[in-house]
Design an enzyme around this catalytic site. Structure first.
Site, mmCIF file in Angstrom:
data_model
loop_
_atom_site.group_PDB
_atom_site.id
_atom_site.type_symbol
_atom_site.label_atom_id
_atom_site.label_comp_id
_atom_site.label_asym_id
_atom_site.label_seq_id
_atom_site.Cartn_x
_atom_site.Cartn_y
_atom_site.Cartn_z
ATOM 1 N N ASP A 8 0.804 -1.271 -0.079
ATOM 2 C CA ASP A 8 -0.046 -0.052 -0.062
ATOM 3 C C ASP A 8 0.863 1.177 0.015
ATOM 4 O O ASP A 8 2.141 1.296 -0.111
ATOM 5 C CB ASP A 8 -0.939 0.112 1.118
ATOM 6 C CG ASP A 8 -0.421 0.432 2.421
ATOM 7 O OD1 ASP A 8 0.892 0.371 2.704
ATOM 8 O OD2 ASP A 8 -1.215 0.365 3.358
ATOM 9 N N HIS A 9 0.354 2.372 0.188
ATOM 10 C CA HIS A 9 1.070 3.510 0.073
ATOM 11 C C HIS A 9 2.311 3.681 1.355
ATOM 12 O O HIS A 9 3.227 4.209 1.128
ATOM 13 C CB HIS A 9 0.182 5.059 0.336
ATOM 14 C CG HIS A 9 -0.737 4.896 1.368
ATOM 15 N ND1 HIS A 9 -1.906 4.003 1.385
ATOM 16 C CD2 HIS A 9 -0.775 5.585 2.587
ATOM 17 C CE1 HIS A 9 -2.309 4.159 2.602
ATOM 18 N NE2 HIS A 9 -1.637 5.153 3.330
ATOM 19 N N CYS A 65 3.295 -2.665 4.027
ATOM 20 C CA CYS A 65 2.440 -1.539 4.395
ATOM 21 C C CYS A 65 3.176 -0.644 5.465
ATOM 22 O O CYS A 65 4.434 -1.068 5.670
ATOM 23 C CB CYS A 65 1.099 -2.072 4.827
ATOM 24 S SG CYS A 65 1.117 -2.996 6.450
ATOM 25 N N THR A 67 3.065 -0.732 8.702
ATOM 26 C CA THR A 67 3.717 -1.465 9.757
ATOM 27 C C THR A 67 3.974 -2.869 9.277
ATOM 28 O O THR A 67 4.708 -3.422 10.004
ATOM 29 C CB THR A 67 2.565 -1.757 10.906
ATOM 30 O OG1 THR A 67 1.467 -2.273 10.411
ATOM 31 C CG2 THR A 67 2.215 -0.314 11.621
ATOM 32 N N HIS A 98 10.152 -23.189 10.581
ATOM 33 C CA HIS A 98 9.293 -23.994 11.276
ATOM 34 C C HIS A 98 7.548 -23.600 10.710
ATOM 35 O O HIS A 98 7.182 -24.722 10.860
ATOM 36 C CB HIS A 98 9.049 -23.413 12.732
ATOM 37 C CG HIS A 98 10.317 -23.895 13.430
ATOM 38 N ND1 HIS A 98 10.563 -23.557 14.758
ATOM 39 C CD2 HIS A 98 11.442 -24.840 12.971
ATOM 40 C CE1 HIS A 98 11.702 -24.317 15.284
ATOM 41 N NE2 HIS A 98 12.298 -24.813 14.155
ATOM 42 N N HIS A 133 7.124 -30.106 12.370
ATOM 43 C CA HIS A 133 6.345 -28.719 11.880
ATOM 44 C C HIS A 133 5.379 -28.983 10.745
ATOM 45 O O HIS A 133 4.558 -28.224 10.734
ATOM 46 C CB HIS A 133 7.639 -27.773 11.430
ATOM 47 C CG HIS A 133 8.571 -27.448 12.407
ATOM 48 N ND1 HIS A 133 8.317 -26.805 13.759
ATOM 49 C CD2 HIS A 133 9.797 -27.837 12.601
ATOM 50 C CE1 HIS A 133 9.504 -26.984 14.599
ATOM 51 N NE2 HIS A 133 10.521 -27.442 13.993
HETATM 52 C C1 RB5 Z 1 -1.929 3.089 6.190
HETATM 53 O O1 RB5 Z 1 -1.840 4.291 6.725
HETATM 54 C C2 RB5 Z 1 -1.528 2.147 7.190
HETATM 55 O O2 RB5 Z 1 -2.631 2.011 8.341
HETATM 56 C C3 RB5 Z 1 -1.091 1.227 6.553
HETATM 57 O O3 RB5 Z 1 -0.223 1.050 5.764
HETATM 58 C C4 RB5 Z 1 -0.661 -0.249 7.420
HETATM 59 O O4 RB5 Z 1 0.365 0.044 8.345
HETATM 60 C C5 RB5 Z 1 -1.707 -1.057 8.154
HETATM 61 O O5 RB5 Z 1 -1.443 -2.255 8.883
#
Ligand code: RB5
Length: 146
Positions: A8-9, A65, A67, A98, A133
């Site tokens: 994503d962005h 993404c 996080t 695993h 496993h």
């Molecule tokens: C986008 O702002 C953010 O929420 C997404 O990239 C991600 O971190 C979500 O888990």
């Protein structure tokens, strides 16, 4: 080894840095987007890359993404996907040994390209141990049919 990439962005910039490294390493990939930094939804980006793994068009996926968490949650809803969100080397290695993870997720707001490349390198070059496993990941698969 054909990789599926998607972001994503929040993960776009890291995906682009990883692509430059994959190009240097001559590791082939298919980029399922996003192709710019405009806001988009991680579930929409995860789906086609994971579908490519399930269909056999790609061997593994690298997803990004902000996080790494949201896109890993989305990926793990897809039958047959075992996605691991990692920011440390040990986890990236052991999720192959695993868990036979077929998708590695990383956060573009969590780690930089140097760390991401180390995680990807060990993820791509570590084989599943099997044995006990296998029984455990069979039980993950059984949960998909509850
Ligand atoms: C986008 O702002 C953010 O929420 C997404 O990239 C991600 O971190 C979500 O888990």
């Amino acid at each position: 080894m054909m990789l599926a990439l998607a972001a994503d962005h929040g993960g776009f910039a890291l995906k682009e840095e990883v692509k430059a490294w994959l190009d240097e390493q001559q590791i082939p990939y298919k980029d399922f987007g996003t192709h710019d930094g405009a806001s988009c939804d991680y579930a929409d980006m995860a789906a086609p890359a994971c579908d490519a793994v399930i269909s056999g068009d790609c061997d593994k996926a690298l997803l990004f993404c902000g996080t790494g968490i949201g896109i890993s949650m989305a990926a793990n809803k897809i039958k047959g996907i075992r996605a691991a969100c990692c920011s440390d080397y040990f986890s990236a290695k052991y999720t192959r040994l695993h868990n036979d993870a077929n998708v590695l997720c990383m956060g573009g707001r969590v780690i930089g390209p140097g760390a991401a490349i180390e995680l990807i390198d060990v993820f791509l070059h570590t084989e599943f141990e099997g044995g006990r496993h296998q029984r455990r990941i069979d039980k993950i698969a059984a949960l998909e049919n509850r």
